[in-house]
Design an enzyme around this catalytic site. Structure first.
Site, PDB file in Angstrom:
ATOM      1  N   GLU A 144     -72.186 -13.258   9.652  1.00  0.00           N
ATOM      2  CA  GLU A 144     -72.513 -13.709  11.016  1.00  0.00           C
ATOM      3  C   GLU A 144     -72.954 -15.184  11.000  1.00  0.00           C
ATOM      4  O   GLU A 144     -72.892 -15.865  12.010  1.00  0.00           O
ATOM      5  CB  GLU A 144     -73.612 -12.784  11.561  1.00  0.00           C
TER       6      GLU A 144
ATOM      7  N   SER B 225     -75.574 -13.113   5.779  1.00  0.00           N
ATOM      8  CA  SER B 225     -74.566 -12.375   6.543  1.00  0.00           C
ATOM      9  C   SER B 225     -73.388 -13.263   6.916  1.00  0.00           C
ATOM     10  O   SER B 225     -73.548 -14.466   7.165  1.00  0.00           O
ATOM     11  CB  SER B 225     -75.245 -11.869   7.820  1.00  0.00           C
TER      12      SER B 225
ATOM     13  N   ASP C 236     -78.921  -0.229   3.619  1.00  0.00           N
ATOM     14  CA  ASP C 236     -78.755  -0.872   2.318  1.00  0.00           C
ATOM     15  C   ASP C 236     -79.936  -0.566   1.403  1.00  0.00           C
ATOM     16  O   ASP C 236     -79.762  -0.349   0.199  1.00  0.00           O
ATOM     17  CB  ASP C 236     -78.625  -2.390   2.475  1.00  0.00           C
TER      18      ASP C 236
ATOM     19  N   TYR D 238     -79.341 -13.819  15.827  1.00  0.00           N
ATOM     20  CA  TYR D 238     -79.367 -13.203  14.492  1.00  0.00           C
ATOM     21  C   TYR D 238     -78.717 -14.133  13.462  1.00  0.00           C
ATOM     22  O   TYR D 238     -79.265 -14.371  12.381  1.00  0.00           O
ATOM     23  CB  TYR D 238     -78.628 -11.857  14.541  1.00  0.00           C
TER      24      TYR D 238
HETATM   25  O1  G4F Z   1     -70.825  -3.098  14.377  1.00  0.00           O
HETATM   26  P1  G4F Z   1     -71.218  -4.384  15.019  1.00  0.00           P
HETATM   27  O2  G4F Z   1     -72.348  -4.321  15.968  1.00  0.00           O
HETATM   28  O3  G4F Z   1     -71.455  -5.415  13.839  1.00  0.00           O
HETATM   29  P2  G4F Z   1     -71.580  -7.016  13.821  1.00  0.00           P
HETATM   30  O4  G4F Z   1     -72.003  -7.562  15.097  1.00  0.00           O
HETATM   31  O5  G4F Z   1     -70.307  -7.554  13.261  1.00  0.00           O
HETATM   32  O6  G4F Z   1     -72.760  -7.235  12.790  1.00  0.00           O
HETATM   33  C1  G4F Z   1     -72.880  -6.472  11.610  1.00  0.00           C
HETATM   34  O7  G4F Z   1     -72.271  -7.140  10.532  1.00  0.00           O
HETATM   35  C2  G4F Z   1     -72.891  -8.374  10.154  1.00  0.00           C
HETATM   36  C3  G4F Z   1     -72.103  -8.940   8.983  1.00  0.00           C
HETATM   37  O8  G4F Z   1     -71.126  -9.787   9.522  1.00  0.00           O
HETATM   38  C4  G4F Z   1     -74.340  -8.123   9.792  1.00  0.00           C
HETATM   39  F1  G4F Z   1     -74.930  -9.268   9.411  1.00  0.00           F
HETATM   40  C5  G4F Z   1     -75.062  -7.541  10.977  1.00  0.00           C
HETATM   41  O9  G4F Z   1     -76.418  -7.258  10.633  1.00  0.00           O
HETATM   42  C6  G4F Z   1     -74.367  -6.237  11.349  1.00  0.00           C
HETATM   43  O10 G4F Z   1     -74.513  -5.336  10.274  1.00  0.00           O
HETATM   44  O11 G4F Z   1     -69.976  -4.995  15.813  1.00  0.00           O
HETATM   45  C7  G4F Z   1     -68.736  -5.226  15.182  1.00  0.00           C
HETATM   46  C8  G4F Z   1     -67.740  -5.691  16.232  1.00  0.00           C
HETATM   47  C9  G4F Z   1     -68.258  -6.868  17.064  1.00  0.00           C
HETATM   48  O12 G4F Z   1     -67.233  -7.794  17.235  1.00  0.00           O
HETATM   49  C10 G4F Z   1     -68.591  -6.245  18.405  1.00  0.00           C
HETATM   50  O13 G4F Z   1     -68.487  -7.126  19.513  1.00  0.00           O
HETATM   51  O14 G4F Z   1     -67.521  -4.635  17.154  1.00  0.00           O
HETATM   52  C11 G4F Z   1     -67.553  -5.154  18.467  1.00  0.00           C
HETATM   53  N1  G4F Z   1     -67.872  -4.066  19.412  1.00  0.00           N
HETATM   54  C12 G4F Z   1     -67.054  -3.635  20.419  1.00  0.00           C
HETATM   55  N2  G4F Z   1     -67.657  -2.664  21.111  1.00  0.00           N
HETATM   56  C13 G4F Z   1     -69.018  -3.361  19.471  1.00  0.00           C
HETATM   57  C14 G4F Z   1     -68.890  -2.475  20.536  1.00  0.00           C
HETATM   58  N3  G4F Z   1     -70.136  -3.399  18.693  1.00  0.00           N
HETATM   59  C15 G4F Z   1     -71.142  -2.532  18.989  1.00  0.00           C
HETATM   60  N4  G4F Z   1     -72.246  -2.537  18.217  1.00  0.00           N
HETATM   61  N5  G4F Z   1     -71.050  -1.660  20.051  1.00  0.00           N
HETATM   62  C16 G4F Z   1     -69.954  -1.595  20.851  1.00  0.00           C
HETATM   63  O15 G4F Z   1     -69.904  -0.813  21.798  1.00  0.00           O
END
Ligand code: G4F
Length: 329
Positions: A131, A129, A15, A153
């Site tokens: 979150e 966020s 960002d 977080y």
């Molecule tokens: O891409 P993520 O890690 O994003 P998350 O946790 O939603 O958080 C992001 O968005 C927030 C805004 O709501 C921000 F505040 C925060 O800083 C960040 O930018 O995961 C998205 C989804 C989750 O539900 C997670 O459990 O994807 C799911 N997921 C499934 N497999 C995974 C994976 N996430 C990650 N990182 N890695 C996986 O292998």
């Protein structure tokens, strides 16, 4: 007329880099705070193109070193402050809860205090966020939806969000809170799910790996483009009065749908034989469903997202394709 000056914490993140570009286009002088890091060259890769043209004023500082914050605020005398710095990975926040709370929570308090004492006439943007909602009681979520965070977080961001409101109320400062839903781009870190899936699928197509391990495929998120979202941050600080704003597309997709789309786009056919499940990527408490209602931002700021889910992923695929292809021996 003198140039407006903006100070960005977290300027080297996704960002921060897009916001820097936007502010430079608007004629701002852009200052940023950088943490000293032993891997300096990777630390600033997202803003390297701006550094090379000598367009940014970068100062060493740290969100937990209040003296450094005061020094940079005094030197830059900003009209606008954008607080984007934080350990922002939700899964990692369970492994590093204290560091996350310090960078996202306590760091914000130190910056608010430094801002109040040195340049209270400036305008302040606090990066909140979705979150913070935790598992929300209502859908879609708006500015009145109760905050009920379920990750370190989310808790740290909620602490910062409430402090920002309290400073606005108690001291009459111009502080606006964004409540931003997931936002992605070609500059997204590789361990967030959109970039991980795009890169993993490209690696499979190029014969660099056979499978990709993921966590929860059922989780649903509201994914937008970071470029659109930094425009919302800027608009919040141009608005007549400080306020809180949800920024979202209003559309949600599951992680499974994300995988399906990317694998189909790359001509890999059925994605199921390639995806494995790994508990390392699960969270102790997961938010199953987030979808935002940004109608307040649309009405008061005239803000709307311009880039949809498919266009966002196509852009990410086009960006990472030559990078992954280059990894082939
Ligand atoms: O891409 P993520 O890690 O994003 P998350 O946790 O939603 O958080 C992001 O968005 C927030 C805004 O709501 C921000 F505040 C925060 O800083 C960040 O930018 O995961 C998205 C989804 C989750 O539900 C997670 O459990 O994807 C799911 N997921 C499934 N497999 C995974 C994976 N996430 C990650 N990182 N890695 C996986 O292998």
């Amino acid at each position: 007329m003198a140039k407006k000056r903006a100070l960005i914490t977290g300027i080297n993140g996704q960002d921060g880099s897009y916001l820097s570009e936007l502010l430079l286009e608007q004629g701002y002088e852009v200052w940023g705070i950088l943490r000293r890091n032993s891997v300096a060259e990777t630390q600033t890769s997202r803003i390297q193109h701006l550094r090379e043209r000598d367009l940014l004023r970068l100062e060493y500082g740290d969100m937990l070193d209040m003296a450094s914050l005061v020094r940079v605020l005094k030197a830059s005398r900003p009209d606008e402050i954008y607080n984007l710095a934080a350990q922002s990975h939700v899964r990692i926040s369970f492994d590093q809860p204290i560091y996350t709370a310090e960078s996202a929570g306590m760091g914000t308090l130190l910056l608010l205090e430094a801002f109040r004492l040195t340049c209270p006439g400036a305008r302040f943007y606090q990066a909140g966020s979705s979150e913070m909602f935790g598992e929300p009681a209502e859908s879609p979520q708006n500015e009145r939806t109760p905050l009920n965070p379920v990750s370190p977080y989310g808790c740290a961001k909620t602490f910062a969000h409430h402090l920002a409101r309290q400073y606005r109320q108690s001291y009459g400062l111009f502080i606006s809170n964004g409540i931003l839903f997931n936002h992605e781009s070609p500059r997204r870190g590789e361990n967030f799910v959109t970039a991980k899936v795009v890169i993993g699928a490209l690696e499979i197509r190029h014969g660099l790996r056979r499978s990709l391990a993921l966590g929860n495929l059922d989780a649903r998120r509201d994914w937008g483009h970071a470029k659109d979202y930094v425009r919302a941050m800027w608009r919040m600080l141009q608005h007549a009065a400080p306020d809180d704003f949800v920024i979202a597309t209003g559309q949600d997709r599951s992680v499974r749908e994300l995988v399906e789309f990317v694998f189909a786009r790359l001509g890999l056919g059925d994605w199921r034989p390639y995806i494995t499940s790994d508990p390392r990527y699960l969270r102790p408490t997961e938010i199953t469903h987030l979808r935002g209602d940004a109608s307040k931002a649309r009405t008061l700021l005239g803000w709307m997202p311009t880039i949809g889910f498919e266009q966002l992923l196509d852009e990410m695929i086009a960006h990472f394709e030559p990078i992954v292809a280059g990894r082939r021996r």
